[in-house]
Design an enzyme around this catalytic site. Structure first.
Site, short mmCIF file in Angstrom:
data_model
loop_
_atom_site.label_atom_id
_atom_site.label_comp_id
_atom_site.label_asym_id
_atom_site.label_seq_id
_atom_site.Cartn_x
_atom_site.Cartn_y
_atom_site.Cartn_z
N HIS A 299 0.85 -1.19 0.00
CA HIS A 299 0.00 0.00 0.00
C HIS A 299 0.88 1.24 0.00
O HIS A 299 1.93 1.23 0.62
CB HIS A 299 -0.91 0.01 1.24
CG HIS A 299 -2.10 0.89 1.07
ND1 HIS A 299 -2.04 2.24 1.29
CD2 HIS A 299 -3.35 0.62 0.67
CE1 HIS A 299 -3.22 2.76 1.04
NE2 HIS A 299 -4.05 1.80 0.65
N ASP B 21 -8.07 -5.30 -0.02
CA ASP B 21 -8.56 -6.16 -1.09
C ASP B 21 -8.18 -7.63 -0.91
O ASP B 21 -8.66 -8.49 -1.65
CB ASP B 21 -8.02 -5.67 -2.45
CG ASP B 21 -8.70 -4.39 -2.87
OD1 ASP B 21 -9.90 -4.26 -2.59
OD2 ASP B 21 -8.05 -3.53 -3.47
N1 ACO Z 1 4.19 -7.70 -4.55
C1 ACO Z 1 5.55 -7.69 -4.67
N2 ACO Z 1 6.30 -6.58 -4.47
C2 ACO Z 1 5.66 -5.45 -4.15
C3 ACO Z 1 4.26 -5.41 -4.01
C4 ACO Z 1 3.51 -6.57 -4.23
N3 ACO Z 1 2.19 -6.58 -4.11
N4 ACO Z 1 3.88 -4.15 -3.69
C5 ACO Z 1 5.03 -3.43 -3.64
N5 ACO Z 1 6.10 -4.22 -3.92
C6 ACO Z 1 7.52 -3.82 -3.90
C7 ACO Z 1 7.87 -2.94 -5.09
O1 ACO Z 1 8.34 -3.72 -6.17
C8 ACO Z 1 8.94 -2.06 -4.52
O2 ACO Z 1 10.13 -2.78 -4.43
P1 ACO Z 1 11.56 -2.01 -4.63
O3 ACO Z 1 11.64 -1.03 -3.49
O4 ACO Z 1 12.58 -3.10 -4.54
O5 ACO Z 1 11.52 -1.36 -5.96
C9 ACO Z 1 8.47 -1.82 -3.08
O6 ACO Z 1 7.71 -2.97 -2.76
C10 ACO Z 1 7.65 -0.54 -2.90
O7 ACO Z 1 6.51 -0.64 -3.75
P2 ACO Z 1 6.01 0.49 -4.74
O8 ACO Z 1 5.52 -0.15 -6.00
O9 ACO Z 1 7.03 1.57 -4.87
O10 ACO Z 1 4.80 1.04 -3.92
P3 ACO Z 1 3.66 2.00 -4.43
O11 ACO Z 1 3.27 2.80 -3.27
O12 ACO Z 1 4.08 2.74 -5.66
O13 ACO Z 1 2.48 1.02 -4.88
C11 ACO Z 1 0.68 -0.51 -4.68
C12 ACO Z 1 1.48 0.62 -4.01
C13 ACO Z 1 0.21 -0.05 -6.07
C14 ACO Z 1 -0.54 -0.78 -3.83
C15 ACO Z 1 1.58 -1.76 -4.79
O14 ACO Z 1 1.93 -2.20 -3.49
C16 ACO Z 1 0.89 -2.89 -5.54
O15 ACO Z 1 0.96 -2.90 -6.78
N6 ACO Z 1 0.20 -3.84 -4.85
C17 ACO Z 1 -0.53 -4.89 -5.51
C18 ACO Z 1 -1.87 -4.37 -6.03
C19 ACO Z 1 -2.85 -4.10 -4.92
O16 ACO Z 1 -3.08 -4.91 -4.03
N7 ACO Z 1 -3.50 -2.93 -5.01
C20 ACO Z 1 -4.55 -2.52 -4.04
C21 ACO Z 1 -4.06 -1.42 -3.15
S1 ACO Z 1 -5.27 -1.01 -1.97
C22 ACO Z 1 -6.42 -0.14 -2.82
O17 ACO Z 1 -6.15 0.59 -3.73
C23 ACO Z 1 -7.75 -0.29 -2.45
#
Ligand code: ACO
Length: 432
Positions: free
Chosen positions: A310, A367
């Site tokens: 998140h 979710d």
């Molecule tokens: N699985 C694996 N790795 C992940 C995940 C995941 N679900 N989420 C984040 N990471 C990793 C990223 O690759 C990144 O790694 P790095 O630092 O080595 O590059 C690190 O964790 C930070 O993640 P970001 O992508 O920079 O975080 P951001 O805040 O941009 O994205 C998001 C947040 C979109 C929710 C992301 O965690 C994601 O894609 N999750 C899966 C989709 C999801 O569940 N979305 C629902 C969110 S809740 C909502 O909107 C209701």
């Protein structure tokens, strides 16, 4: 003047090209600190660069407070855990939109209005008929909400915004239920004024003309809880989209329709559908959790653990905690045994012990478990994000209204750093 206030305290110092600038510092009511850069470009010529707005406060708001480090979520000051345990969705709608818990009369009036505006214009049924059976219900929902602007236009500024707010809240459940009926080829069921909001939604979704409808209290309570938990989440992607569209003074229906489009994506509200697809894939693949955890850790794989991570929560998402407990209870009460719930729990357990997830503070989000509850309720997977949109509607409306009522609100218009070609002469087609 802003209708909501932050206190100006200290100043921050910026040194740019050898010159020093003082920037005001604002502090919110929960001690959140922001450097006020409203005059930055005017005084320094520079802008800020913030990919994905992770460090940018786009507004002052008094609706929802989140402390992502501590896993806190409050609507208008009330903890989500208390609202989930003691309130109901209609009351939460009122709280978010009007800023206080309604007294008995206010609640009765509000409920009356939500009931008596729930019919949609008969001509709107023709729109439903025009969609192919394969249409995703999020596309239908967004189009239908936008088309309400044709029936209830905002002509100039002489518009009863509160009436349109009530209409939208009341009619969205009819639209959601009609989208569902369209997708399964059953006749539309009209709203009933003797039922509560959530009960009526279930009735319009599950009743058929050929037999009496029996309301399940378990389903009603489970759905009400889900809607409360989704009701607002401050400046997330879809809410910012609603504010972005609304900042041009676009009408309520058009602004919310834009937000529905933003919610659809799997990185946002579409994740609840994506979680189920992922769990089903793991199940079909023999339940090899570690394989999927390894894939999620491998950036080259293009695979993410859906329902994990998140932008704001760097701790347990408090909504996910509530839903995990609720999933056990609801499945038990409904007598549903879903292997996907066990897969989800095992996946969570392994991920939370894994260094990759610990280091990045990746926890299950709202979710992760919501889809399992929707499934147990018999709601098809492609309707999950629609249910999310219905729950999020009061939050979108509250945020839109707060912006509309703020005399110092400005059109949203970010800047950019241009990195394209510099000026070059046009080349005619025969010379390219
Ligand atoms: N699985 C694996 N790795 C992940 C995940 C995941 N679900 N989420 C984040 N990471 C990793 C990223 O690759 C990144 O790694 P790095 O630092 O080595 O590059 C690190 O964790 C930070 O993640 P970001 O992508 O920079 O975080 P951001 O805040 O941009 O994205 C998001 C947040 C979109 C929710 C992301 O965690 C994601 O894609 N999750 C899966 C989709 C999801 O569940 N979305 C629902 C969110 S809740 C909502 O909107 C209701």
């Amino acid at each position: 003047m802003d209708t909501v206030k932050a206190v100006k305290t200290d100043t921050a110092k910026l040194t740019l090209n050898g010159q020093e600038y003082d920037l005001p510092v604002l502090v919110g009511s929960e001690n959140e600190v922001a450097i006020d850069i409203n005059r930055l470009r005017g005084t320094t010529g520079a802008i800020t660069y913030d990919n994905g707005y992770g460090n940018t406060g786009s507004c002052l708001s008094s609706i929802t407070f989140i402390d992502g480090e501590k896993g806190i979520l409050r609507y208008r000051g009330y903890p989500i855990e208390e609202l989930a345990g003691k309130s109901n969705f209609v009351e939460v709608c009122f709280l978010l939109i009007f800023g206080h818990l309604p007294n008995k009369k206010e609640l009765d009036d509000f409920h009356y209005k939500l009931t008596h505006h729930s019919l949609i214009h008969e001509d709107m049924k023709k729109f439903f008929e025009g969609f192919p059976p394969s249409a995703h219900p999020m596309g239908i929902l967004s189009s239908m909400v936008n088309s309400l602007s044709a029936f209830y236009p905002e002509n100039g500024y002489d518009v009863d915004i509160e009436l349109n707010i009530v209409r939208l809240l009341a009619k969205i459940k009819t639209i959601v239920a009609f989208s569902y009926k369209k997708s399964i080829g059953q006749p539309y069921i009209y709203p009933r004024n003797d039922l509560g909001y959530t009960a009526d939604l279930l009735h319009m979704m599950y009743a058929v003309p050929s037999e009496d409808f029996k309301l399940s209290k378990v389903l009603e309570d489970a759905l009400d809880l889900l809607l409360i938990l989704h009701a607002d989440h401050e400046q997330n992607c879809s809410t910012s989209t609603v504010r972005m569209a609304g900042s041009s003074t676009a009408n309520l229906f058009a602004s919310i329709s834009a937000g529905i489009g933003a919610l659809w994506g799997p990185l946002h509200g579409g994740a609840n559908q994506a979680v189920i697809s992922m769990l089903e894939k793991i199940k079909a693949d023999g339940g090899d959790y570690q394989k999927y955890i390894n894939m999620a850790k491998d950036k080259e794989s293009g695979f993410k653990l859906m329902g994990f991570g998140h932008r704001v929560y760097k701790n347990f998402d408090p909504r996910a905690r509530i839903l995990k407990a609720s999933a056990d209870k609801v499945l038990n009460e409904l007598g549903v045994k879903d292997p996907l719930l066990d897969i989800a729990k095992n996946l969570e357990e392994i991920a939370l012990k894994d260094e990759f997830f610990i280091e990045r503070k990746l926890y299950p989000n709202v979710d992760f478990y919501s889809g399992i509850i929707y499934r147990a309720m018999g709601i098809p997977t492609n309707m999950f994000t629609v249910m999310f949109a219905l729950g999020r509607l009061p939050g979108w409306i509250a945020q839109w209204k707060e912006m509309r009522e703020n005399p110092s609100a400005r059109i949203y218009r970010p800047r950019q750093i241009y990195v394209g070609e510099i000026q070059r002469p046009y080349v005619s087609v025969d010379k390219r």
